[in-house]
Design a protein around this motif. Sequence first.
Motif, mmCIF file in Angstrom:
data_model
loop_
_atom_site.group_PDB
_atom_site.id
_atom_site.type_symbol
_atom_site.label_atom_id
_atom_site.label_comp_id
_atom_site.label_asym_id
_atom_site.label_seq_id
_atom_site.Cartn_x
_atom_site.Cartn_y
_atom_site.Cartn_z
ATOM 1 N N LEU A 115 0.824 -1.206 0.000
ATOM 2 C CA LEU A 115 0.000 0.000 0.000
ATOM 3 C C LEU A 115 0.862 1.262 0.000
ATOM 4 C CD1 LEU A 115 -2.823 -1.004 2.515
ATOM 5 C CD2 LEU A 115 -3.124 -0.499 0.074
ATOM 6 N N VAL A 116 1.894 1.270 0.840
ATOM 7 C CA VAL A 116 2.756 2.454 0.903
ATOM 8 C C VAL A 116 3.560 2.602 -0.387
ATOM 9 C CG1 VAL A 116 4.672 3.540 2.114
ATOM 10 C CG2 VAL A 116 2.828 2.464 3.413
ATOM 11 N N GLN A 117 3.998 1.482 -0.962
ATOM 12 C CA GLN A 117 4.712 1.552 -2.235
ATOM 13 C C GLN A 117 3.849 2.221 -3.295
ATOM 14 O OE1 GLN A 117 8.056 0.238 -2.932
ATOM 15 N NE2 GLN A 117 7.666 1.685 -4.589
ATOM 16 N N ILE A 118 2.583 1.866 -3.321
ATOM 17 C CA ILE A 118 1.654 2.514 -4.253
ATOM 18 C C ILE A 118 1.511 3.991 -3.910
ATOM 19 C CG2 ILE A 118 -0.759 2.587 -4.995
ATOM 20 C CD1 ILE A 118 -0.763 -0.508 -4.512
ATOM 21 N N GLY A 119 1.409 4.290 -2.611
ATOM 22 C CA GLY A 119 1.292 5.693 -2.202
ATOM 23 C C GLY A 119 2.452 6.539 -2.672
ATOM 24 N N THR A 120 3.655 5.952 -2.692
ATOM 25 C CA THR A 120 4.834 6.725 -3.069
ATOM 26 C C THR A 120 4.987 6.910 -4.575
ATOM 27 O OG1 THR A 120 6.295 4.780 -3.082
ATOM 28 C CG2 THR A 120 6.079 6.001 -0.996
ATOM 29 N N THR A 121 4.038 6.397 -5.349
ATOM 30 C CA THR A 121 4.045 6.702 -6.777
ATOM 31 C C THR A 121 3.280 7.989 -7.087
ATOM 32 O OG1 THR A 121 2.029 5.445 -7.291
ATOM 33 C CG2 THR A 121 4.135 4.240 -7.334
ATOM 34 N N ALA A 122 2.664 8.593 -6.076
ATOM 35 C CA ALA A 122 1.937 9.846 -6.268
ATOM 36 C C ALA A 122 2.913 10.970 -6.626
ATOM 37 C CB ALA A 122 1.162 10.194 -4.998
ATOM 38 N N PRO A 123 2.414 12.030 -7.254
ATOM 39 C CA PRO A 123 3.316 13.116 -7.663
ATOM 40 C C PRO A 123 3.846 13.925 -6.489
ATOM 41 C CG PRO A 123 1.027 13.695 -8.126
ATOM 42 C CD PRO A 123 1.028 12.270 -7.680
ATOM 43 N N THR A 124 5.086 14.408 -6.635
ATOM 44 C CA THR A 124 5.664 15.351 -5.683
ATOM 45 C C THR A 124 6.414 16.427 -6.455
ATOM 46 O OG1 THR A 124 7.755 14.139 -5.420
ATOM 47 C CG2 THR A 124 5.960 13.543 -3.946
ATOM 48 N N SER A 125 6.454 17.601 -5.885
ATOM 49 C CA SER A 125 7.122 18.738 -6.526
ATOM 50 C C SER A 125 8.616 18.467 -6.689
ATOM 51 C CB SER A 125 6.906 19.983 -5.658
ATOM 52 O OG SER A 125 7.502 21.116 -6.258
ATOM 53 N N PHE A 126 9.123 18.648 -7.904
ATOM 54 C CA PHE A 126 10.546 18.455 -8.199
ATOM 55 C C PHE A 126 11.060 17.072 -7.781
ATOM 56 C CE2 PHE A 126 10.020 23.063 -7.979
ATOM 57 C CZ PHE A 126 10.658 23.490 -9.145
ATOM 58 N N HIS A 127 10.149 16.109 -7.701
ATOM 59 C CA HIS A 127 10.498 14.733 -7.318
ATOM 60 C C HIS A 127 11.116 14.684 -5.914
ATOM 61 C CE1 HIS A 127 10.547 10.579 -8.483
ATOM 62 N NE2 HIS A 127 11.840 10.439 -8.321
ATOM 63 N N LEU A 128 10.661 15.592 -5.030
ATOM 64 C CA LEU A 128 11.220 15.667 -3.682
ATOM 65 C C LEU A 128 10.896 14.438 -2.840
ATOM 66 C CD1 LEU A 128 10.467 19.413 -2.954
ATOM 67 C CD2 LEU A 128 12.716 18.354 -2.674
ATOM 68 N N GLN A 129 9.708 13.857 -3.055
ATOM 69 C CA GLN A 129 9.289 12.686 -2.282
ATOM 70 C C GLN A 129 9.409 12.932 -0.776
ATOM 71 O OE1 GLN A 129 10.679 8.854 -4.336
ATOM 72 N NE2 GLN A 129 12.122 10.383 -5.120
ATOM 73 N N ASN A 130 8.952 14.100 -0.364
ATOM 74 C CA ASN A 130 9.116 14.538 1.029
ATOM 75 C C ASN A 130 7.950 14.057 1.894
ATOM 76 O OD1 ASN A 130 7.856 16.464 -0.789
ATOM 77 N ND2 ASN A 130 7.647 17.856 0.931
ATOM 78 N N TRP A 131 7.954 12.739 2.110
ATOM 79 C CA TRP A 131 6.915 12.112 2.910
ATOM 80 C C TRP A 131 7.502 10.965 3.728
ATOM 81 C CZ3 TRP A 131 3.878 11.186 -2.187
ATOM 82 C CH2 TRP A 131 4.650 10.423 -3.067
ATOM 83 N N ARG A 132 6.733 10.532 4.707
ATOM 84 C CA ARG A 132 7.059 9.349 5.480
ATOM 85 C C ARG A 132 5.752 8.783 6.037
ATOM 86 N NH1 ARG A 132 9.348 7.801 10.663
ATOM 87 N NH2 ARG A 132 9.201 9.923 11.515
ATOM 88 N N PHE A 133 5.725 7.481 6.262
ATOM 89 C CA PHE A 133 4.509 6.816 6.715
ATOM 90 C C PHE A 133 4.848 5.917 7.910
ATOM 91 C CE2 PHE A 133 4.411 7.629 2.218
ATOM 92 C CZ PHE A 133 3.151 8.130 1.957
ATOM 93 N N ILE A 134 4.115 6.089 8.987
ATOM 94 C CA ILE A 134 4.249 5.196 10.138
ATOM 95 C C ILE A 134 3.004 4.312 10.163
ATOM 96 C CG2 ILE A 134 4.409 5.008 12.643
ATOM 97 C CD1 ILE A 134 5.794 7.734 12.657
ATOM 98 N N ALA A 135 3.194 2.998 10.076
ATOM 99 C CA ALA A 135 2.081 2.055 10.070
ATOM 100 C C ALA A 135 1.817 1.577 11.496
ATOM 101 C CB ALA A 135 2.388 0.875 9.156
ATOM 102 N N VAL A 136 0.769 2.092 12.091
ATOM 103 C CA VAL A 136 0.383 1.719 13.460
ATOM 104 C C VAL A 136 -0.503 0.483 13.343
ATOM 105 C CG1 VAL A 136 -0.794 2.493 15.551
ATOM 106 C CG2 VAL A 136 0.546 4.122 14.190
ATOM 107 N N ARG A 137 0.063 -0.694 13.641
ATOM 108 C CA ARG A 137 -0.632 -1.938 13.344
ATOM 109 C C ARG A 137 -0.747 -2.880 14.526
ATOM 110 N NH1 ARG A 137 4.469 -3.203 13.213
ATOM 111 N NH2 ARG A 137 5.288 -5.239 12.593
ATOM 112 N N THR A 138 0.093 -2.744 15.540
ATOM 113 C CA THR A 138 0.023 -3.649 16.690
ATOM 114 C C THR A 138 -0.950 -3.099 17.734
ATOM 115 O OG1 THR A 138 1.812 -2.551 17.888
ATOM 116 C CG2 THR A 138 2.439 -4.296 16.331
ATOM 117 N N PRO A 139 -1.533 -3.978 18.555
ATOM 118 C CA PRO A 139 -2.419 -3.479 19.621
ATOM 119 C C PRO A 139 -1.735 -2.467 20.529
ATOM 120 C CG PRO A 139 -2.663 -5.851 19.374
ATOM 121 C CD PRO A 139 -1.503 -5.455 18.503
ATOM 122 N N GLU A 140 -0.447 -2.693 20.800
ATOM 123 C CA GLU A 140 0.282 -1.770 21.683
ATOM 124 C C GLU A 140 0.411 -0.385 21.055
ATOM 125 O OE1 GLU A 140 1.047 -5.919 22.580
ATOM 126 O OE2 GLU A 140 1.341 -4.789 20.710
#
Length: 205
Positions: free
Chosen positions: A32-57
């Motif tokens: 899912l995140v790999q697909i998300g990172t194909t979205a456009p960004t200005s000057f190909h900056l790719q200035n994003w990060r994703f934290i996947a909160v998946r465990t009960p803790e």
Amino acid sequence: MTNPVIETILSRSAAKYYDTTAVLSDDQIRELVQIGTTAPTSFHLQNWRFIAVRTPEAKARLRPIAWNQPAITDAAVTFIVIGQLVDTSVIPSRLEPLVKAGVMPESMVPEWEIPARDLYMAYPQRRRDEAIRTATFGAAAIIYAARSLNMGSTPMIGFDFDAVAKEFGLAEDEVPAMLLSVGPQRPGNWIQKPRRPLEEVLDLV
């Protein structure tokens, strides 16, 4: 005018009810995140990060600082979608794969870096605006990818931004743009809500 992509877009609606027993594998989350990172960004900056909160803790840490919204713990995963303040000094390294692949000549790299620096670096609000834009594009791609896989999603801005940044160790140049819960749904979710008429939102000039 219809095709599977358009049908996916037109059938999407924010999910309220999730299958609380469902789990996404780490590989599914990565996809899912790999697909998300194909979205456009200005000057190909790719200035994003994703934290996947998946465990009960981790979900238990997030929910109290996210207005106790049920989706945080009910959905298989909640992404903290992060935009990074524009730093144009990274442009050469971001473009290096394109140069190595023969997509872009090396001589073109300064032609991207210099105008980007002039556009952003002296303007803090523009740097932040671009961080939010970038994160939003990435989140939107994940939303529609999830829908195409018959999963629901819930974008949320109801959370304590400072508390999320502190609890999950965001850097000073990172902005938590939104939370995005994703997972298999259970019955009861609404269909897509009607939108405003086109004549109210479109000007043809």
